[in-house]
Design an enzyme around this catalytic site. Structure first.
Site, short mmCIF file in Angstrom:
data_model
loop_
_atom_site.label_atom_id
_atom_site.label_comp_id
_atom_site.label_asym_id
_atom_site.label_seq_id
_atom_site.Cartn_x
_atom_site.Cartn_y
_atom_site.Cartn_z
N SER A 148 0.85 -1.20 0.00
CA SER A 148 0.00 0.00 0.00
C SER A 148 0.88 1.24 0.00
O SER A 148 2.03 1.19 0.49
CB SER A 148 -0.87 0.01 1.26
OG SER A 148 -1.50 1.27 1.42
N TYR A 161 -1.54 -1.05 10.22
CA TYR A 161 -1.76 -1.29 8.78
C TYR A 161 -0.49 -0.96 8.00
O TYR A 161 -0.02 -1.76 7.17
CB TYR A 161 -2.94 -0.43 8.30
CG TYR A 161 -3.29 -0.60 6.85
CD1 TYR A 161 -4.02 -1.70 6.41
CD2 TYR A 161 -2.91 0.35 5.90
CE1 TYR A 161 -4.35 -1.86 5.06
CE2 TYR A 161 -3.23 0.21 4.56
CZ TYR A 161 -3.96 -0.89 4.15
OH TYR A 161 -4.28 -1.05 2.82
#
Ligand code: NAD
Length: 256
Positions: A148, A161
């Site tokens: 990401s 995350y």
């Protein structure tokens, strides 16, 4: 149907029930890959497999949990039972619910930290643990992991995350360097803000989109097809000499 050289090869899409995983499974199915769609949501996985079949492709679906080793092993057992082996793996599943409570290192609920590491990071260890020997048995294979933009940009929130996504880069380089000479290519795609059906249906979608546009150097936010196209390239023979890379696909959010 199918691209030359790809027809009949088997890809496991680990997290293909919705969003980027579903769009990529559909694209690979249309290119002639035989697709095993795995997802925590068994009916969502079955929905993706049905769409692939309706488009003329070959697919099967399995419910599985990235957080449970036996369940991940079962995903690969299913690929062998259904299609006789595995040539490729797209790791794309992630617990996108945990991120809502992924606050900051002072306030973080450690259960959120552990859950994020267990599913988003260790889950990819498990799929590769069970997938790589099957690929080696076929003379090699291709893995694409999903990182990401969060792995690269400093952010005041979602540390679990971001850390899990950064760890995926290290895992990708590990696998590429350990098994590259034996014919395994392992790369990662790092999407920026990508407008999945889940994100578009959020009540604050207009604000989300406007905020995302400020962070990127593109006239639009990402579509699932943007990521699917990149994964299809990384899976293809056109990327035969690409190994150990994390490719940012984010409208220029991250430039390096
Ligand atoms: N959409 C974005 O803006 C964006 C940006 C950067 C990275 N990503 C990454 O892309 C990937 C796909 O995200 P998405 O936006 O399409 O989200 P999504 O929620 O639509 O897809 C995630 C899928 O993972 C599955 N999943 C969740 N927990 C699981 C588990 N324990 N076992 C198996 N499957 C599980 C979900 O059921 C779902 O189908 C994720 O890895 C995400 O971190 C997304």
């Amino acid at each position: 149907m199918g691209l030359p050289g790809l027809s009949g090869k088997v890809v496991v899409v680990a997290g293909g029930g919705s969003g980027i995983g579903a769009a990529t499974a559909l694209r690979l199915g249309a290119q002639g890959w035989r697709v095993l769609v795995g997802d925590l949501g068994e009916s969502a996985a079955a929905g993706t497999a049905k769409l692939i079949a309706e488009a003329g492709g070959t697919a099967a679906a399995v419910g599985f949990d990235l957080g449970e080793p036996d369940s991940v092993r079962g995903l690969f057992d299913a690929a062998v039972a259904e299609f006789g082996g595995v040539d490729a793996l797209f790791n794309v599943g992630a617990d996108m619910g945990a991120v809502r409570n992924d606050s900051n290192v002072v306030d973080i609920d450690l259960e959120i930290w552990d859950r994020t590491m267990t599913v988003n990071l260790r889950g990819y260890v498990l799929t590769m643990k069970y997938g790589i020997p099957l690929m080696l048995a076929r003379g090699g294979g291709v893995i694409v992991n999903t990182s990401s933009a969060a792995a690269f940009q400093g952010e005041p929130a979602r540390p679990a995350y971001a850390t899990a996504k950064a760890g995926i880069g290290a895992l990708t380089r590990h696998v590429a360097s350990r098994w590259g000479r034996e014919g395994i290519r392992c790369n990662a795609v790092a999407p920026g803000f990508t407008a999945t059906e889940n994100i578009r249906s959020a009540p604050h979608w207009p604000e989300l989109q406007a905020g995302a546009l400020k962070r990127m150097h593109s006239p639009r936010v990402g579509e699932t097809g943007d990521i699917a196209a990149t994964v299809a390239f990384l899976m293809s023979e056109d990327a035969a000499w690409v190994n150990g890379q994390v490719l940012n696909v984010d409208g220029g959010t991250i430039m390096r």
